[in-house]
Design a protein around this motif. Sequence first.
Motif, PDB file in Angstrom:
ATOM      1  N   SER A  33       0.817  -1.213   0.000  1.00  0.00           N
ATOM      2  CA  SER A  33       0.000   0.000   0.000  1.00  0.00           C
ATOM      3  C   SER A  33       0.852   1.264   0.000  1.00  0.00           C
ATOM      4  N   LEU A  34       2.155   1.136   0.229  1.00  0.00           N
ATOM      5  CA  LEU A  34       3.036   2.300   0.248  1.00  0.00           C
ATOM      6  C   LEU A  34       3.500   2.687  -1.149  1.00  0.00           C
ATOM      7  N   VAL A  51      10.001  -2.324  13.284  1.00  0.00           N
ATOM      8  CA  VAL A  51      10.298  -1.189  12.409  1.00  0.00           C
ATOM      9  C   VAL A  51       9.216  -1.062  11.339  1.00  0.00           C
ATOM     10  N   GLN A  52       8.823  -2.181  10.753  1.00  0.00           N
ATOM     11  CA  GLN A  52       7.770  -2.140   9.740  1.00  0.00           C
ATOM     12  C   GLN A  52       6.479  -1.556  10.310  1.00  0.00           C
ATOM     13  N   ASP A  53       6.100  -2.017  11.496  1.00  0.00           N
ATOM     14  CA  ASP A  53       4.858  -1.549  12.109  1.00  0.00           C
ATOM     15  C   ASP A  53       4.884  -0.047  12.357  1.00  0.00           C
ATOM     16  N   SER A  58       2.962   5.535  10.714  1.00  0.00           N
ATOM     17  CA  SER A  58       3.337   6.951  10.657  1.00  0.00           C
ATOM     18  C   SER A  58       3.233   7.465   9.221  1.00  0.00           C
ATOM     19  N   PRO A  59       2.394   8.458   8.960  1.00  0.00           N
ATOM     20  CA  PRO A  59       2.303   9.012   7.597  1.00  0.00           C
ATOM     21  C   PRO A  59       3.647   9.536   7.088  1.00  0.00           C
ATOM     22  N   ASP A  88      17.648   8.621   6.639  1.00  0.00           N
ATOM     23  CA  ASP A  88      18.007   9.380   7.831  1.00  0.00           C
ATOM     24  C   ASP A  88      16.780   9.605   8.717  1.00  0.00           C
ATOM     25  N   LEU A  89      15.654   9.877   8.101  1.00  0.00           N
ATOM     26  CA  LEU A  89      14.417  10.082   8.846  1.00  0.00           C
ATOM     27  C   LEU A  89      14.019   8.815   9.599  1.00  0.00           C
ATOM     28  N   ILE A  90      14.077   7.678   8.915  1.00  0.00           N
ATOM     29  CA  ILE A  90      13.685   6.415   9.538  1.00  0.00           C
ATOM     30  C   ILE A  90      14.700   5.986  10.593  1.00  0.00           C
TER      31      ILE A  90
END
Length: 251
Positions: A33-34, A51-53, A58-59, A88-90
């Motif tokens: 869905s991403l 991590v996946q969850d 998170s949008p 970097d964000l993740i």
Amino acid sequence: MRFLKNSFAAVLIICTLASCSIAFAATPSSENSLGMSPQAQENFSKAPYKVQDEILSSPELSAAAPYAYMDLYSAPESLQHDILAARDLIIHSQSWTTDPNDYTVYPDGSIEHDPLFSDLFPGWDLPTLENSILETPSFSISQPLALTKAIAPSVAKIPNYYIPKYNASRPTPVMIKLRSTTVETFAVIVDSLPGATCNIGIANANGVELKNKLRVPVHGECHIFPDKGQYYSARVSTYDKPGSGSFRVLY
């Protein structure tokens, strides 16, 4: 009677299939869905379920994931900056370390060991601070050129340090950079905060980040095991209220 039995059986089958569909939709495999490419989907599937969850819930992280899980080295050069920014964000949305012996001490005395970076983000490179950030610490102390044999770590007190709100698009400044006097510990101890918690990052002399710890409360301690004589830097930000806080750094 036979008609009623058949109707009941049909309803039961439909309910069972609906339950399976709901359960499947709730699993981390919903990365489809991403809008990921097949390669990114495969890479994403290798990430831990935790991590996946968190990405799927998170949008902001969900928007970054299709880029973050692309293959950096086979991607067009024009996309590589976007891939690294998304990673970097993740990366900074999780607590992690590079040494399984590193630990965090909480005010109640409990000790926590964070997951390894390589386990959370298989195949990714450790983030590295830019020289402009690394070489301009907000707080500094003078240190002797020759390090004597230290029985216990030295202590640097940092009063009234402004803790910025975490901003993924703006690097967090280096609070302090110190040369370790011992192999016993390099630690950031939180003495006071304007809010409930802060985030602590520790990097080596080359700016390679070694530990990222989220939501450390007042009187919490973030520890790594350093190499004596090497420089380490500490950064502090917060998800809560920005403002002045006080710290001690053991080095």
